[in-house]
Scaffold this motif. Structure first.
Motif, PDB file in Angstrom:
ATOM      1  N   ASP A 253      -6.273  35.391  12.345  1.00  0.00           N
ATOM      2  CA  ASP A 253      -6.878  36.267  11.727  1.00  0.00           C
ATOM      3  C   ASP A 253      -6.255  37.700  11.684  1.00  0.00           C
ATOM      4  OD1 ASP A 253      -9.130  34.593  10.670  1.00  0.00           O
ATOM      5  OD2 ASP A 253     -10.176  35.071  12.383  1.00  0.00           O
ATOM      6  N   GLY A 254      -5.183  37.801  12.435  1.00  0.00           N
ATOM      7  CA  GLY A 254      -4.286  38.693  12.370  1.00  0.00           C
ATOM      8  C   GLY A 254      -3.999  39.380  13.922  1.00  0.00           C
ATOM      9  N   VAL A 255      -3.844  40.483  14.173  1.00  0.00           N
ATOM     10  CA  VAL A 255      -3.428  40.897  15.724  1.00  0.00           C
ATOM     11  C   VAL A 255      -4.992  41.509  16.246  1.00  0.00           C
ATOM     12  CG1 VAL A 255      -2.322  42.417  16.989  1.00  0.00           C
ATOM     13  CG2 VAL A 255      -1.062  41.310  15.172  1.00  0.00           C
ATOM     14  N   VAL A 256      -5.213  41.068  17.586  1.00  0.00           N
ATOM     15  CA  VAL A 256      -6.256  41.448  18.109  1.00  0.00           C
ATOM     16  C   VAL A 256      -5.799  42.233  19.352  1.00  0.00           C
ATOM     17  CG1 VAL A 256      -8.375  40.707  19.487  1.00  0.00           C
ATOM     18  CG2 VAL A 256      -7.519  39.482  17.379  1.00  0.00           C
ATOM     19  N   SER A 257      -6.706  43.297  19.998  1.00  0.00           N
ATOM     20  CA  SER A 257      -6.333  43.938  20.870  1.00  0.00           C
ATOM     21  C   SER A 257      -7.488  43.776  22.076  1.00  0.00           C
ATOM     22  CB  SER A 257      -6.077  45.648  20.631  1.00  0.00           C
ATOM     23  OG  SER A 257      -5.032  45.911  19.945  1.00  0.00           O
ATOM     24  N   ALA A 258      -7.025  43.839  23.270  1.00  0.00           N
ATOM     25  CA  ALA A 258      -8.015  43.737  24.218  1.00  0.00           C
ATOM     26  C   ALA A 258      -7.685  44.544  25.329  1.00  0.00           C
ATOM     27  CB  ALA A 258      -7.973  42.258  24.753  1.00  0.00           C
ATOM     28  N   VAL A 259      -8.534  45.349  25.887  1.00  0.00           N
ATOM     29  CA  VAL A 259      -8.383  46.075  27.124  1.00  0.00           C
ATOM     30  C   VAL A 259      -9.129  45.655  27.933  1.00  0.00           C
ATOM     31  CG1 VAL A 259      -8.982  48.576  28.039  1.00  0.00           C
ATOM     32  CG2 VAL A 259      -8.290  48.344  25.597  1.00  0.00           C
ATOM     33  N   LEU A 260      -8.434  45.163  29.128  1.00  0.00           N
ATOM     34  CA  LEU A 260      -8.857  44.526  30.454  1.00  0.00           C
ATOM     35  C   LEU A 260      -8.765  45.653  31.530  1.00  0.00           C
ATOM     36  CD1 LEU A 260      -6.856  42.280  28.909  1.00  0.00           C
ATOM     37  CD2 LEU A 260      -7.424  41.113  30.769  1.00  0.00           C
ATOM     38  N   THR A 261      -9.932  45.855  32.155  1.00  0.00           N
ATOM     39  CA  THR A 261     -10.127  46.436  33.394  1.00  0.00           C
ATOM     40  C   THR A 261     -10.276  45.895  34.660  1.00  0.00           C
ATOM     41  OG1 THR A 261     -12.364  47.059  33.054  1.00  0.00           O
ATOM     42  CG2 THR A 261     -11.057  48.456  32.057  1.00  0.00           C
ATOM     43  N   PHE A 262      -9.810  46.291  35.776  1.00  0.00           N
ATOM     44  CA  PHE A 262     -10.043  45.481  36.813  1.00  0.00           C
ATOM     45  C   PHE A 262     -10.683  46.090  38.024  1.00  0.00           C
ATOM     46  CE2 PHE A 262      -6.187  44.328  34.516  1.00  0.00           C
ATOM     47  CZ  PHE A 262      -6.058  43.008  34.399  1.00  0.00           C
ATOM     48  N   ASN A 263     -11.250  45.284  38.780  1.00  0.00           N
ATOM     49  CA  ASN A 263     -12.111  45.810  40.094  1.00  0.00           C
ATOM     50  C   ASN A 263     -10.882  45.907  41.321  1.00  0.00           C
ATOM     51  OD1 ASN A 263     -11.839  43.197  41.175  1.00  0.00           O
ATOM     52  ND2 ASN A 263     -13.948  42.740  40.779  1.00  0.00           N
ATOM     53  N   ALA A 264     -11.236  46.321  42.364  1.00  0.00           N
ATOM     54  CA  ALA A 264     -10.461  46.608  43.556  1.00  0.00           C
ATOM     55  C   ALA A 264      -9.864  45.159  44.038  1.00  0.00           C
ATOM     56  CB  ALA A 264     -11.206  47.252  44.533  1.00  0.00           C
ATOM     57  N   SER A 265     -10.581  44.379  43.771  1.00  0.00           N
ATOM     58  CA  SER A 265     -10.197  43.044  44.183  1.00  0.00           C
ATOM     59  C   SER A 265      -8.943  42.231  43.336  1.00  0.00           C
ATOM     60  CB  SER A 265     -11.154  41.752  44.201  1.00  0.00           C
ATOM     61  OG  SER A 265     -12.259  42.271  45.255  1.00  0.00           O
ATOM     62  N   GLY A 266      -9.032  43.024  42.071  1.00  0.00           N
ATOM     63  CA  GLY A 266      -7.972  42.379  40.911  1.00  0.00           C
ATOM     64  C   GLY A 266      -8.545  41.682  39.968  1.00  0.00           C
ATOM     65  N   GLN A 267      -9.898  41.241  39.955  1.00  0.00           N
ATOM     66  CA  GLN A 267     -10.464  40.636  39.073  1.00  0.00           C
ATOM     67  C   GLN A 267     -10.941  41.440  37.822  1.00  0.00           C
ATOM     68  OE1 GLN A 267     -13.986  39.345  41.734  1.00  0.00           O
ATOM     69  NE2 GLN A 267     -13.239  36.989  40.909  1.00  0.00           N
TER      70      GLN A 267
END
Length: 116
Positions: free
Chosen positions: A84-98
């Motif tokens: 359907d086009g271009v989608v943006s995602a913002v990923l944030t991580f915890n101190a363990s890298g998850q």
């Protein structure tokens, strides 16, 4: 953080593109939340909620090529091409890298690019 945020985002996109729900869930913290602005705003939490979300998302909104990736003050912004086009995602991580949170939405300029 002692891990590579950009590499973690690429690993997530690779798992998404290959349809590997188990890998996606392993990347998520137990208290991770998905905030989805595609097709109506919703927030999903809990492993079973996330599993159900990803089953549907992989079927309805498969990911294709990487469009852009850049660090942000809170994590990583990754944009990818979907049908359907271009989608943006913002990923944030915890101190363990998850993945602690993931926020999806259409890219601001996806209408200019047209459907994938």
């Amino acid at each position: 953080m002692s891990f590579d945020l950009m590499a973690a985002a690429i690993d997530w996109l690779d798992a998404y593109r290959s349809g590997d729900i188990e890998a996606i869930l392993r990347m998520c913290a137990d208290d991770a939340a998905v905030h989805c602005g595609c097709g109506g705003a919703k927030t999903i939490t809990g492993k079973e909620g996330l599993r159900a979300y990803w089953v549907e998302r992989l079927r309805e909104y498969p990911a294709f090529d990487l469009d852009n990736i850049q660090p942000t003050c809170v994590g990583t912004l990754i944009s990818y091409v979907s049908r359907d086009g271009v989608v943006s995602a913002v990923l944030t991580f915890n101190a363990s890298g998850q993945i602690a949170s993931l926020a999806f939405g259409p890219s601001k300029d996806s209408s200019e690019r047209g459907p994938a």
